[in-house]
Scaffold this motif. Structure first.
Motif, mmCIF file in Angstrom:
data_model
loop_
_atom_site.group_PDB
_atom_site.id
_atom_site.type_symbol
_atom_site.label_atom_id
_atom_site.label_comp_id
_atom_site.label_asym_id
_atom_site.label_seq_id
_atom_site.Cartn_x
_atom_site.Cartn_y
_atom_site.Cartn_z
ATOM 1 N N UNK A 3 18.195 -3.028 -2.622
ATOM 2 C CA UNK A 3 17.759 -3.988 -1.621
ATOM 3 C C UNK A 3 16.290 -3.734 -1.314
ATOM 4 N N UNK A 4 15.459 -4.724 -1.575
ATOM 5 C CA UNK A 4 14.018 -4.581 -1.366
ATOM 6 C C UNK A 4 13.541 -5.623 -0.368
ATOM 7 N N UNK A 5 12.663 -5.196 0.544
ATOM 8 C CA UNK A 5 12.122 -6.075 1.579
ATOM 9 C C UNK A 5 10.655 -6.336 1.266
ATOM 10 N N UNK A 138 17.324 -5.662 11.224
ATOM 11 C CA UNK A 138 18.721 -5.219 11.215
ATOM 12 C C UNK A 138 19.016 -4.362 9.996
ATOM 13 N N UNK A 139 18.477 -4.734 8.851
ATOM 14 C CA UNK A 139 18.676 -3.961 7.628
ATOM 15 C C UNK A 139 18.015 -2.593 7.732
ATOM 16 N N UNK A 140 16.836 -2.556 8.344
ATOM 17 C CA UNK A 140 16.137 -1.281 8.542
ATOM 18 C C UNK A 140 16.963 -0.353 9.423
ATOM 19 N N UNK A 141 17.400 -0.881 10.563
ATOM 20 C CA UNK A 141 18.138 -0.052 11.504
ATOM 21 C C UNK A 141 19.464 0.435 10.918
ATOM 22 N N UNK A 142 20.035 -0.339 9.988
ATOM 23 C CA UNK A 142 21.300 0.041 9.356
ATOM 24 C C UNK A 142 21.088 0.965 8.158
ATOM 25 N N UNK A 143 19.842 1.238 7.805
ATOM 26 C CA UNK A 143 19.557 2.124 6.679
ATOM 27 C C UNK A 143 19.895 1.531 5.323
ATOM 28 N N UNK A 144 19.824 0.206 5.195
ATOM 29 C CA UNK A 144 20.214 -0.456 3.956
ATOM 30 C C UNK A 144 19.039 -0.766 3.029
ATOM 31 N N UNK A 145 17.811 -0.563 3.491
ATOM 32 C CA UNK A 145 16.643 -0.922 2.685
ATOM 33 C C UNK A 145 16.300 0.213 1.718
ATOM 34 N N UNK A 146 16.223 -0.117 0.435
ATOM 35 C CA UNK A 146 15.862 0.867 -0.585
ATOM 36 C C UNK A 146 14.364 0.937 -0.820
ATOM 37 N N UNK A 147 13.660 -0.159 -0.543
ATOM 38 C CA UNK A 147 12.217 -0.156 -0.795
ATOM 39 C C UNK A 147 11.561 -1.284 -0.006
ATOM 40 N N UNK A 148 10.399 -0.970 0.569
ATOM 41 C CA UNK A 148 9.561 -1.976 1.204
ATOM 42 C C UNK A 148 8.378 -2.275 0.296
ATOM 43 N N UNK A 149 8.069 -3.554 0.129
ATOM 44 C CA UNK A 149 6.860 -3.978 -0.569
ATOM 45 C C UNK A 149 6.057 -4.824 0.408
ATOM 46 N N UNK A 150 4.949 -4.272 0.849
ATOM 47 C CA UNK A 150 4.185 -4.841 1.955
ATOM 48 C C UNK A 150 2.745 -5.075 1.507
ATOM 49 N N UNK A 151 2.215 -6.239 1.822
ATOM 50 C CA UNK A 151 0.780 -6.479 1.643
ATOM 51 C C UNK A 151 0.170 -6.575 3.031
ATOM 52 N N UNK A 182 -8.808 -7.917 -4.489
ATOM 53 C CA UNK A 182 -10.236 -8.236 -4.433
ATOM 54 C C UNK A 182 -10.644 -8.756 -3.058
ATOM 55 N N UNK A 183 -9.705 -9.380 -2.332
ATOM 56 C CA UNK A 183 -10.036 -9.925 -1.013
ATOM 57 C C UNK A 183 -9.912 -8.888 0.099
ATOM 58 N N UNK A 184 -9.488 -7.653 -0.237
ATOM 59 C CA UNK A 184 -9.425 -6.592 0.759
ATOM 60 C C UNK A 184 -8.057 -6.325 1.342
ATOM 61 N N UNK A 185 -7.027 -6.973 0.817
ATOM 62 C CA UNK A 185 -5.665 -6.662 1.258
ATOM 63 C C UNK A 185 -5.183 -5.407 0.544
ATOM 64 N N UNK A 186 -4.260 -4.682 1.170
ATOM 65 C CA UNK A 186 -3.733 -3.442 0.593
ATOM 66 C C UNK A 186 -2.241 -3.616 0.353
ATOM 67 N N UNK A 187 -1.837 -3.412 -0.888
ATOM 68 C CA UNK A 187 -0.438 -3.528 -1.274
ATOM 69 C C UNK A 187 0.191 -2.141 -1.278
ATOM 70 N N UNK A 188 1.305 -2.010 -0.552
ATOM 71 C CA UNK A 188 2.004 -0.738 -0.415
ATOM 72 C C UNK A 188 3.462 -0.892 -0.853
ATOM 73 N N UNK A 189 3.913 0.039 -1.683
ATOM 74 C CA UNK A 189 5.328 0.123 -2.041
ATOM 75 C C UNK A 189 5.858 1.406 -1.426
ATOM 76 N N UNK A 190 6.816 1.296 -0.513
ATOM 77 C CA UNK A 190 7.290 2.424 0.282
ATOM 78 C C UNK A 190 8.779 2.625 0.084
ATOM 79 N N UNK A 191 9.174 3.871 -0.126
ATOM 80 C CA UNK A 191 10.577 4.223 -0.300
ATOM 81 C C UNK A 191 10.973 5.241 0.763
ATOM 82 N N UNK A 192 12.221 5.190 1.247
ATOM 83 C CA UNK A 192 12.674 6.194 2.221
ATOM 84 C C UNK A 192 12.486 7.594 1.660
ATOM 85 N N UNK A 193 12.058 8.523 2.491
ATOM 86 C CA UNK A 193 11.808 9.885 2.032
ATOM 87 C C UNK A 193 13.094 10.561 1.595
#
Length: 216
Positions: A3-5, A138-151, A182-193
């Motif tokens: 499950x990826x957000x 809700x998914x975060x609080x339930x611990x169901x997220x395997x990976x966040x992909x955030x810009x 190139x426009x200055x946004x930062x892409x982050x891929x985050x996984x639970x520790x």
């Protein structure tokens, strides 16, 4: 399936109405479309890459009802996002929608977290969440997220729905990948520790023999 957000954020954590002035004005939100001036080829490649990995889409009701009329109109076969959203199985979390009008949609009501956990146990690569503010929380609080992909975009709004509001389950993540567009946004891929499935670890600094050290 994993499950990826996937979401777009301002520097102050706002995810509301990134794509248009009238996209989501709830709560008196005034800055819809804040993402648009920062869209570039790097952004497009990142987002296309997301949808290329999807085997199913999971959305909250508001995002589902926003996405459907827009993406159903995009019939260009070379549009990776539209092709995925229109063709893949979709799951919408709602207690008010009684009949789905977008093809291949299943409505999840009642104990939706249990249903989502069951979906994760099934075959496939990724069950992807896009936007969907309340569902993501809700998914975060339930611990169901395997990976966040955030810009994260270089914008501060001072108002709007945030990905992690007050009261979110304390968590820690490992940075798996990052990229600056190139426009200055930062892409982050985050996984639970690994040390506690995302459980937050804390510590202290102390001075020993004149040197600052981390206290074990």
């Amino acid at each position: 399936m994993r499950l990826t957000v996937h979401t777009f954020l301002t520097l102050d954590g706002v995810m509301q109405g990134p794509g248009g002035r009238e996209e989501d004005t709830s709560g008196g939100f005034e800055f819809g479309g804040w993402l648009v001036p920062h869209v570039d080829d790097d952004f497009g490649r990142i987002v296309d890459g997301w949808f290329a990995e999807a085997d199913a889409i999971l959305l909250g009701r508001t995002t589902y009802q926003l996405f459907q009329p827009y993406w159903e109109e995009v019939t260009d076969p070379d549009n990776t996002v539209a092709a995925a959203l229109n063709a893949l199985p979709k799951y919408v979390v709602s207690n008010t929608i009684t009949e789905a009008t977008w093809n291949d949609t299943t409505i999840l009501s009642g104990n939706f977290l249990e249903a989502i956990d069951d979906l994760k146990s099934g075959p496939g690569r990724e069950l992807q969440v896009h936007g969907s503010h309340r569902l993501a929380r809700a998914l975060h609080d339930a611990g169901l997220v395997d990976e966040y992909r955030i810009i994260v975009f270089p914008v501060v709004l001072g108002q709007g729905k945030r990905l992690f509001e007050s009261g979110a389950a304390p968590s820690a993540f490992t940075l798996a990948r990052s990229k600056t567009t190139a426009s200055g946004a930062v892409y982050l891929v985050l996984e639970p520790t690994a040390f506690g499935a995302g459980e937050l670890e804390v510590g202290d600094f102390e001075v020993q023999e004149g040197r600052e050290q981390i206290k074990e």
